[in-house]
Write a protein that holds these residues in place. Sequence first.
Motif, PDB file in Angstrom:
ATOM      1  N   ARG A   2       0.827  -1.202  -0.015  1.00  0.00           N
ATOM      2  CA  ARG A   2       0.148   0.130  -0.144  1.00  0.00           C
ATOM      3  C   ARG A   2       0.796   1.246   0.223  1.00  0.00           C
ATOM      4  NH1 ARG A   2      -2.816  -1.467   4.029  1.00  0.00           N
ATOM      5  NH2 ARG A   2      -1.983  -0.269   5.463  1.00  0.00           N
ATOM      6  N   ILE A   3       1.982   1.141   0.726  1.00  0.00           N
ATOM      7  CA  ILE A   3       2.761   2.388   0.842  1.00  0.00           C
ATOM      8  C   ILE A   3       3.589   2.506  -0.473  1.00  0.00           C
ATOM      9  CG2 ILE A   3       5.100   3.322   1.649  1.00  0.00           C
ATOM     10  CD1 ILE A   3       4.302   1.848   4.385  1.00  0.00           C
ATOM     11  N   ALA A   4       3.892   1.338  -1.112  1.00  0.00           N
ATOM     12  CA  ALA A   4       4.800   1.436  -2.379  1.00  0.00           C
ATOM     13  C   ALA A   4       3.993   2.006  -3.807  1.00  0.00           C
ATOM     14  CB  ALA A   4       5.107   0.026  -2.870  1.00  0.00           C
ATOM     15  N   ALA A   5       2.605   1.621  -3.629  1.00  0.00           N
ATOM     16  CA  ALA A   5       1.560   2.084  -4.326  1.00  0.00           C
ATOM     17  C   ALA A   5       1.198   3.570  -4.423  1.00  0.00           C
ATOM     18  CB  ALA A   5       0.272   1.238  -4.378  1.00  0.00           C
ATOM     19  N   PHE A   6       1.022   3.887  -3.039  1.00  0.00           N
ATOM     20  CA  PHE A   6       0.884   5.404  -2.872  1.00  0.00           C
ATOM     21  C   PHE A   6       2.262   6.092  -3.185  1.00  0.00           C
ATOM     22  CE2 PHE A   6       2.089   8.892  -0.239  1.00  0.00           C
ATOM     23  CZ  PHE A   6       1.074   9.839  -0.566  1.00  0.00           C
ATOM     24  N   LEU A   7       3.480   5.744  -2.930  1.00  0.00           N
ATOM     25  CA  LEU A   7       4.574   6.482  -3.481  1.00  0.00           C
ATOM     26  C   LEU A   7       4.573   6.342  -4.902  1.00  0.00           C
ATOM     27  CD1 LEU A   7       7.146   5.561  -0.422  1.00  0.00           C
ATOM     28  CD2 LEU A   7       6.070   7.938  -0.993  1.00  0.00           C
ATOM     29  N   GLU A   8       4.225   5.421  -5.604  1.00  0.00           N
ATOM     30  CA  GLU A   8       4.430   5.320  -6.970  1.00  0.00           C
ATOM     31  C   GLU A   8       3.802   6.533  -7.734  1.00  0.00           C
ATOM     32  OE1 GLU A   8       5.766   4.151 -10.597  1.00  0.00           O
ATOM     33  OE2 GLU A   8       6.264   3.255  -8.740  1.00  0.00           O
ATOM     34  N   THR A   9       2.374   6.600  -7.258  1.00  0.00           N
ATOM     35  CA  THR A   9       1.483   7.891  -7.759  1.00  0.00           C
ATOM     36  C   THR A   9       2.126   9.162  -7.323  1.00  0.00           C
ATOM     37  OG1 THR A   9      -0.326   6.321  -7.585  1.00  0.00           O
ATOM     38  CG2 THR A   9      -0.858   8.465  -7.518  1.00  0.00           C
ATOM     39  N   TYR A  10       2.421   9.267  -6.168  1.00  0.00           N
ATOM     40  CA  TYR A  10       2.728  10.448  -5.411  1.00  0.00           C
ATOM     41  C   TYR A  10       4.172  10.844  -6.292  1.00  0.00           C
ATOM     42  CZ  TYR A  10       4.520  14.221  -2.326  1.00  0.00           C
ATOM     43  OH  TYR A  10       4.560  15.424  -1.891  1.00  0.00           O
ATOM     44  N   LEU A  11       5.096  10.024  -6.506  1.00  0.00           N
ATOM     45  CA  LEU A  11       6.522  10.378  -7.170  1.00  0.00           C
ATOM     46  C   LEU A  11       6.245  10.566  -8.588  1.00  0.00           C
ATOM     47  CD1 LEU A  11       8.560   7.713  -5.044  1.00  0.00           C
ATOM     48  CD2 LEU A  11       8.768  10.454  -5.087  1.00  0.00           C
ATOM     49  N   ASN A  62      13.656  22.036   9.124  1.00  0.00           N
ATOM     50  CA  ASN A  62      14.997  21.276   9.165  1.00  0.00           C
ATOM     51  C   ASN A  62      14.598  20.041   8.639  1.00  0.00           C
ATOM     52  OD1 ASN A  62      16.735  22.881  10.621  1.00  0.00           O
ATOM     53  ND2 ASN A  62      15.297  22.737  12.439  1.00  0.00           N
ATOM     54  N   TYR A  63      13.325  19.637   8.617  1.00  0.00           N
ATOM     55  CA  TYR A  63      12.606  18.260   8.300  1.00  0.00           C
ATOM     56  C   TYR A  63      12.384  18.260   6.736  1.00  0.00           C
ATOM     57  CZ  TYR A  63      12.517  16.942  13.224  1.00  0.00           C
ATOM     58  OH  TYR A  63      13.153  16.832  14.373  1.00  0.00           O
ATOM     59  N   ALA A  64      12.880  17.428   5.956  1.00  0.00           N
ATOM     60  CA  ALA A  64      12.312  17.371   4.341  1.00  0.00           C
ATOM     61  C   ALA A  64      12.627  15.795   3.942  1.00  0.00           C
ATOM     62  CB  ALA A  64      13.093  18.507   3.601  1.00  0.00           C
ATOM     63  N   ALA A  65      11.682  15.135   3.393  1.00  0.00           N
ATOM     64  CA  ALA A  65      11.898  13.941   2.747  1.00  0.00           C
ATOM     65  C   ALA A  65      12.122  14.232   1.431  1.00  0.00           C
ATOM     66  CB  ALA A  65      10.771  13.240   2.910  1.00  0.00           C
ATOM     67  N   THR A  66      13.309  13.896   0.854  1.00  0.00           N
ATOM     68  CA  THR A  66      13.902  14.084  -0.450  1.00  0.00           C
ATOM     69  C   THR A  66      13.278  13.088  -1.318  1.00  0.00           C
ATOM     70  OG1 THR A  66      15.635  12.427  -0.279  1.00  0.00           O
ATOM     71  CG2 THR A  66      16.182  14.849   0.078  1.00  0.00           C
ATOM     72  N   VAL A  67      12.840  13.326  -2.719  1.00  0.00           N
ATOM     73  CA  VAL A  67      12.179  12.557  -3.625  1.00  0.00           C
ATOM     74  C   VAL A  67      13.299  11.346  -3.739  1.00  0.00           C
ATOM     75  CG1 VAL A  67      12.105  12.271  -6.251  1.00  0.00           C
ATOM     76  CG2 VAL A  67      10.993  14.325  -4.783  1.00  0.00           C
ATOM     77  N   GLU A  68      14.396  11.550  -3.683  1.00  0.00           N
ATOM     78  CA  GLU A  68      15.606  10.480  -3.868  1.00  0.00           C
ATOM     79  C   GLU A  68      15.279   9.268  -2.567  1.00  0.00           C
ATOM     80  OE1 GLU A  68      20.200   9.547  -3.259  1.00  0.00           O
ATOM     81  OE2 GLU A  68      19.612  11.595  -3.370  1.00  0.00           O
ATOM     82  N   TRP A  69      15.160   9.802  -1.573  1.00  0.00           N
ATOM     83  CA  TRP A  69      14.740   9.011  -0.248  1.00  0.00           C
ATOM     84  C   TRP A  69      13.327   8.100  -0.479  1.00  0.00           C
ATOM     85  CZ3 TRP A  69      14.659   5.622   3.436  1.00  0.00           C
ATOM     86  CH2 TRP A  69      13.567   5.378   4.163  1.00  0.00           C
ATOM     87  N   ARG A 128      13.729   5.434  -2.986  1.00  0.00           N
ATOM     88  CA  ARG A 128      14.287   4.489  -2.284  1.00  0.00           C
ATOM     89  C   ARG A 128      13.657   3.602  -1.460  1.00  0.00           C
ATOM     90  NH1 ARG A 128      18.714   7.527  -0.629  1.00  0.00           N
ATOM     91  NH2 ARG A 128      18.356   7.226   1.402  1.00  0.00           N
ATOM     92  N   PHE A 129      12.588   4.411  -0.593  1.00  0.00           N
ATOM     93  CA  PHE A 129      11.563   3.844   0.404  1.00  0.00           C
ATOM     94  C   PHE A 129      10.517   2.975  -0.537  1.00  0.00           C
ATOM     95  CE2 PHE A 129       8.090   4.660   3.653  1.00  0.00           C
ATOM     96  CZ  PHE A 129       8.229   3.585   4.223  1.00  0.00           C
ATOM     97  N   ARG A 130      10.123   3.579  -1.662  1.00  0.00           N
ATOM     98  CA  ARG A 130       9.147   2.809  -2.608  1.00  0.00           C
ATOM     99  C   ARG A 130       9.520   1.600  -2.871  1.00  0.00           C
ATOM    100  NH1 ARG A 130       9.238   5.206  -8.229  1.00  0.00           N
ATOM    101  NH2 ARG A 130      10.915   4.148  -7.940  1.00  0.00           N
ATOM    102  N   ASP A 131      10.847   1.644  -3.387  1.00  0.00           N
ATOM    103  CA  ASP A 131      11.534   0.308  -3.968  1.00  0.00           C
ATOM    104  C   ASP A 131      11.661  -0.584  -2.817  1.00  0.00           C
ATOM    105  OD1 ASP A 131      11.670   1.860  -6.488  1.00  0.00           O
ATOM    106  OD2 ASP A 131      13.876   2.136  -6.420  1.00  0.00           O
ATOM    107  N   PHE A 132      12.085  -0.261  -1.830  1.00  0.00           N
ATOM    108  CA  PHE A 132      12.186  -1.184  -0.573  1.00  0.00           C
ATOM    109  C   PHE A 132      10.826  -1.885  -0.237  1.00  0.00           C
ATOM    110  CE2 PHE A 132      11.883  -2.059   3.972  1.00  0.00           C
ATOM    111  CZ  PHE A 132      12.972  -2.653   4.283  1.00  0.00           C
ATOM    112  N   CYS A 133       9.849  -1.064  -0.184  1.00  0.00           N
ATOM    113  CA  CYS A 133       8.513  -1.511   0.102  1.00  0.00           C
ATOM    114  C   CYS A 133       8.213  -2.311  -1.080  1.00  0.00           C
ATOM    115  CB  CYS A 133       7.327  -0.186   0.354  1.00  0.00           C
ATOM    116  SG  CYS A 133       7.563   0.813   1.894  1.00  0.00           S
ATOM    117  N   LEU A 134       8.458  -2.307  -2.370  1.00  0.00           N
ATOM    118  CA  LEU A 134       7.786  -2.974  -3.701  1.00  0.00           C
ATOM    119  C   LEU A 134       8.424  -4.162  -3.030  1.00  0.00           C
ATOM    120  CD1 LEU A 134       8.222  -0.749  -6.584  1.00  0.00           C
ATOM    121  CD2 LEU A 134       6.175  -1.786  -5.794  1.00  0.00           C
TER     122      LEU A 134
END
Length: 122
Positions: free
Chosen positions: A56-65, A97-104, A107-113
């Motif tokens: 579910r996380i991977a699918a969301f991030l796929e669309t978001y990214l 100070n907090y920001a999730a990079t597109v690069e991160w 990587r998180f999407r790919d890990f979840c996949l």
Amino acid sequence: MSWTLETPDGRSLNVNAWNWRPTLELLESSGVLDADTAELLGYNILVELSGEDAQRIAAFLETYLATAPTGGRVMLDGSVTTEPDTFEFHREDLARNYAATVEWLTRFRDFCLTATDGFACC
């Protein structure tokens, strides 16, 4: 502070607080994670997510990214910026100070996949 995400077969992914906190906010605000789970994932305690959660996380991030700008960063409040991080510590506004990079997030999407059996976070 950092977290390690680990699959049952031993693959791991490390993340620092600067990327992790906005990631959790993004997943909670989008409804991918409920508030309790997102809160628990913010502590350095063992939290296990199922394979369904990971997919579910991977699918969301796929669309978001798909619409995220190259080099972009998702801020803690959910806004997106393409301004480069200066790595300056903002005492007057800690949220900056907090920001999730597109690069991160990629990587998180790919890990979840590939985390079809889920993963643990601590």
